[in-house]
Scaffold this motif. Structure first.
Motif, PDB file in Angstrom:
ATOM      1  N   THR A  45       0.858  -1.177   0.000  1.00 29.50           N
ATOM      2  CA  THR A  45       0.000   0.000   0.000  1.00 29.50           C
ATOM      3  C   THR A  45       0.892   1.224   0.000  1.00 29.50           C
ATOM      4  O   THR A  45       1.694   1.421   0.924  1.00 29.50           O
ATOM      5  CB  THR A  45      -0.913   0.038   1.238  1.00 29.50           C
ATOM      6  OG1 THR A  45      -1.772  -1.097   1.230  1.00 29.50           O
ATOM      7  CG2 THR A  45      -1.760   1.305   1.243  1.00 29.50           C
ATOM      8  N   VAL A 178      -5.936  -1.320  -6.843  1.00 24.43           N
ATOM      9  CA  VAL A 178      -7.092  -0.482  -6.518  1.00 24.43           C
ATOM     10  C   VAL A 178      -6.599   0.888  -6.059  1.00 24.43           C
ATOM     11  O   VAL A 178      -5.746   0.994  -5.173  1.00 24.43           O
ATOM     12  CB  VAL A 178      -7.959  -1.107  -5.408  1.00 24.43           C
ATOM     13  CG1 VAL A 178      -9.152  -0.199  -5.093  1.00 24.43           C
ATOM     14  CG2 VAL A 178      -8.448  -2.493  -5.819  1.00 24.43           C
ATOM     15  N   CYS A 180      -7.562   3.882  -3.964  1.00 30.53           N
ATOM     16  CA  CYS A 180      -8.488   4.268  -2.894  1.00 30.53           C
ATOM     17  C   CYS A 180      -8.437   5.784  -2.785  1.00 30.53           C
ATOM     18  O   CYS A 180      -7.534   6.340  -2.143  1.00 30.53           O
ATOM     19  CB  CYS A 180      -8.091   3.615  -1.569  1.00 30.53           C
ATOM     20  SG  CYS A 180      -7.946   1.825  -1.631  1.00 30.53           S
ATOM     21  N   LEU A 199     -10.311  -2.748   4.417  1.00 28.24           N
ATOM     22  CA  LEU A 199      -9.387  -2.688   3.284  1.00 28.24           C
ATOM     23  C   LEU A 199      -8.127  -3.501   3.550  1.00 28.24           C
ATOM     24  O   LEU A 199      -7.623  -4.198   2.666  1.00 28.24           O
ATOM     25  CB  LEU A 199      -9.022  -1.228   2.989  1.00 28.24           C
ATOM     26  CG  LEU A 199     -10.139  -0.361   2.387  1.00 28.24           C
ATOM     27  CD1 LEU A 199      -9.719   1.098   2.345  1.00 28.24           C
ATOM     28  CD2 LEU A 199     -10.520  -0.837   0.993  1.00 28.24           C
ATOM     29  N   GLN A 203      -7.002  -6.799   1.451  1.00 28.15           N
ATOM     30  CA  GLN A 203      -5.683  -6.832   0.807  1.00 28.15           C
ATOM     31  C   GLN A 203      -4.955  -8.128   1.111  1.00 28.15           C
ATOM     32  O   GLN A 203      -4.382  -8.761   0.227  1.00 28.15           O
ATOM     33  CB  GLN A 203      -4.849  -5.636   1.264  1.00 28.15           C
ATOM     34  CG  GLN A 203      -3.474  -5.586   0.606  1.00 28.15           C
ATOM     35  CD  GLN A 203      -2.667  -4.390   1.058  1.00 28.15           C
ATOM     36  OE1 GLN A 203      -2.689  -4.015   2.226  1.00 28.15           O
ATOM     37  NE2 GLN A 203      -1.959  -3.775   0.133  1.00 28.15           N
ATOM     38  N   LEU A 208      -4.242  -7.819  -2.866  1.00 27.65           N
ATOM     39  CA  LEU A 208      -4.426  -6.559  -3.584  1.00 27.65           C
ATOM     40  C   LEU A 208      -3.248  -5.614  -3.388  1.00 27.65           C
ATOM     41  O   LEU A 208      -2.499  -5.712  -2.413  1.00 27.65           O
ATOM     42  CB  LEU A 208      -5.708  -5.869  -3.111  1.00 27.65           C
ATOM     43  CG  LEU A 208      -7.012  -6.636  -3.327  1.00 27.65           C
ATOM     44  CD1 LEU A 208      -8.158  -5.931  -2.609  1.00 27.65           C
ATOM     45  CD2 LEU A 208      -7.320  -6.759  -4.814  1.00 27.65           C
ATOM     46  N   THR A 209      -3.110  -4.695  -4.315  1.00 25.25           N
ATOM     47  CA  THR A 209      -2.138  -3.604  -4.225  1.00 25.25           C
ATOM     48  C   THR A 209      -2.926  -2.302  -4.219  1.00 25.25           C
ATOM     49  O   THR A 209      -3.818  -2.118  -5.045  1.00 25.25           O
ATOM     50  CB  THR A 209      -1.173  -3.627  -5.426  1.00 25.25           C
ATOM     51  OG1 THR A 209      -0.520  -4.899  -5.471  1.00 25.25           O
ATOM     52  CG2 THR A 209      -0.141  -2.523  -5.327  1.00 25.25           C
ATOM     53  N   TYR A 210      -2.596  -1.398  -3.281  1.00 26.23           N
ATOM     54  CA  TYR A 210      -3.360  -0.152  -3.132  1.00 26.23           C
ATOM     55  C   TYR A 210      -2.502   1.083  -3.383  1.00 26.23           C
ATOM     56  O   TYR A 210      -1.323   1.130  -3.004  1.00 26.23           O
ATOM     57  CB  TYR A 210      -3.905  -0.014  -1.705  1.00 26.23           C
ATOM     58  CG  TYR A 210      -4.979  -0.985  -1.286  1.00 26.23           C
ATOM     59  CD1 TYR A 210      -5.947  -1.436  -2.172  1.00 26.23           C
ATOM     60  CD2 TYR A 210      -5.042  -1.431   0.040  1.00 26.23           C
ATOM     61  CE1 TYR A 210      -6.937  -2.311  -1.763  1.00 26.23           C
ATOM     62  CE2 TYR A 210      -6.032  -2.305   0.465  1.00 26.23           C
ATOM     63  CZ  TYR A 210      -6.970  -2.755  -0.447  1.00 26.23           C
ATOM     64  OH  TYR A 210      -7.954  -3.624  -0.040  1.00 26.23           O
ATOM     65  N   PHE A 212      -3.302   4.508  -1.771  1.00 28.45           N
ATOM     66  CA  PHE A 212      -4.241   5.022  -0.781  1.00 28.45           C
ATOM     67  C   PHE A 212      -4.055   6.534  -0.661  1.00 28.45           C
ATOM     68  O   PHE A 212      -3.061   7.016  -0.113  1.00 28.45           O
ATOM     69  CB  PHE A 212      -4.014   4.345   0.572  1.00 28.45           C
ATOM     70  CG  PHE A 212      -5.070   4.646   1.600  1.00 28.45           C
ATOM     71  CD1 PHE A 212      -6.244   3.908   1.642  1.00 28.45           C
ATOM     72  CD2 PHE A 212      -4.891   5.665   2.526  1.00 28.45           C
ATOM     73  CE1 PHE A 212      -7.222   4.181   2.591  1.00 28.45           C
ATOM     74  CE2 PHE A 212      -5.860   5.951   3.463  1.00 28.45           C
ATOM     75  CZ  PHE A 212      -7.028   5.210   3.502  1.00 28.45           C
ATOM     76  N   SER A 224      -0.437   2.195   5.396  1.00 31.32           N
ATOM     77  CA  SER A 224       0.528   2.228   4.298  1.00 31.32           C
ATOM     78  C   SER A 224       1.837   1.528   4.636  1.00 31.32           C
ATOM     79  O   SER A 224       2.266   1.500   5.791  1.00 31.32           O
ATOM     80  CB  SER A 224       0.829   3.682   3.902  1.00 31.32           C
ATOM     81  OG  SER A 224      -0.354   4.348   3.508  1.00 31.32           O
TER      82      SER A 224
END
Length: 334
Positions: A45, A178, A180, A199, A203, A208-210, A212, A224
């Motif tokens: 993140t 994603v 955010c 979230l 993840q 998932l990779t964010y 943010f 993060s």
């Protein structure tokens, strides 16, 4: 070293300023994003923080090609998104989704939420009927919404529930990445932590990779792995989360972190705030030299003449400031 999922290279997004009613001509440009470069690794993140108007949301939308970049490259899993044709981009976009800031505006008020979540499943995956309904039910269960409420309309849900539905819609196509976009900014404080924890759980569960985007530094620190700080269209500092909060090098980052409340009353009394004077300059007419020189408490002559180079000053710690030398920030030398 984790594998790179996204590479952003010298990204620019300028919005034209036009004049005239019939024959419009460009008289200037809003420099929303200017020469932004960073990488995002698979499974991490990256937090993106800064004041309103600094260009955070434009960065996210330009990465997804919702805004076409003025210049620069966006590489996603080795593919250059800026060079893809429309049909190829449509296929790639299934792997890249966005959670919008305002759950009140991002859901169609005229259709049930189950239809909103299920529509991309039918359009992109060709799943219809009972299979589509089953997939929608799974997504609702995943985000903590009762699947029996799928036939209700957005106005029948609270803000937190609507944002969970927005998350379900973003996950409908099994994305890898994603954006955010300030997903907790419009929610009550009591609900914000629930959404952030959701979230984080998703993840871990889905890999998932964010990216943010947020204003709240304490929440960014919570979620993060690395944090990038933006000011007036440029990234001024990027580092691993703990490194950035313990050893901020750029004067703007130092000012932001000094404003974060400390839970301990004794430490809070000792905290020294750095109060920045003035307002954020207009992105249509940024200052010459360093963008931050109009508000910087330690600016020197070179700051008004030359734009500082964004560089790696120590392992994984990037900064754009003339005063940072050998990984040390601070005041100018006598």
């Amino acid at each position: 070293m984790a594998e790179k999922l996204l590479e952003i290279q010298k990204l620019r997004k300028f919005f034209p300023i036009t004049q005239g009613i019939v024959f419009q001509r460009q008289v200037g440009a809003v420099q929303a994003v200017s020469d932004v470069s960073f990488d995002i690794y698979k499974g991490e993140t990256l937090g993106l923080v800064g004041e309103s108007g600094s260009g955070k949301t434009t960065v996210g939308r330009t990465i997804l090609q919702l805004h076409k970049p003025t210049a620069g490259k966006v590489l996603f899993d080795g593919m250059s998104l800026t060079e893809l044709e429309a049909d190829a981009m449509r296929q790639v976009r299934q792997r890249m989704q966005i959670i919008f800031q305002d759950p009140y505006a991002s859901l169609n008020p005229r259709v049930p939420v189950g239809f909103t979540v299920g529509e991309p499943i039918e359009v992109h995956m060709g799943i219809k009927g009972k299979d589509r309904s089953r997939k929608v039910q799974e997504l609702f269960d995943l985000v903590g919404i009762n699947a029996k409420m799928a036939n209700r309309y957005p106005h029948e849900f609270s803000g937190g529930q609507r944002q969970r539905i927005g998350i379900a819609r973003a996950l409908a196509l099994n994305p890898d990445f994603v954006v955010c976009d300030e997903p907790i900014a419009s929610l009550d404080v009591s609900i914000q932590a629930q959404v952030v924890n959701l979230l984080k759980r998703l993840q871990k569960q889905l890999g998932l990779t964010y990216l943010f985007i947020a204003h709240d530094l304490s929440m960014v620190r919570h979620i993060s792995d690395r944090v990038a700080v933006m000011y007036l269209g440029k990234i001024v500092e990027l580092a691993e989360r703990t490194e950035l909060f313990v050893n901020p090098l750029h004067p703007y980052t130092q000012a932001l972190i000094s404003a974060v409340p400390i839970p301990d009353p004794d430490l809070e009394k000792q905290r020294q705030r750095i109060i920045l004077q003035g307002d954020l300059p207009s992105p249509a007419n940024p200052p010459q030299g360093c963008n931050f020189n109009t508000r910087c408490p330690v600016a020197i002559a070179v700051c008004y003449e030359e734009d500082p180079v964004y560089r790696e000053v120590k392992a994984g710690h990037f900064v754009a400031c003339h005063l940072v030398k050998n990984g040390q920030g601070g005041k100018p030398s006598e």
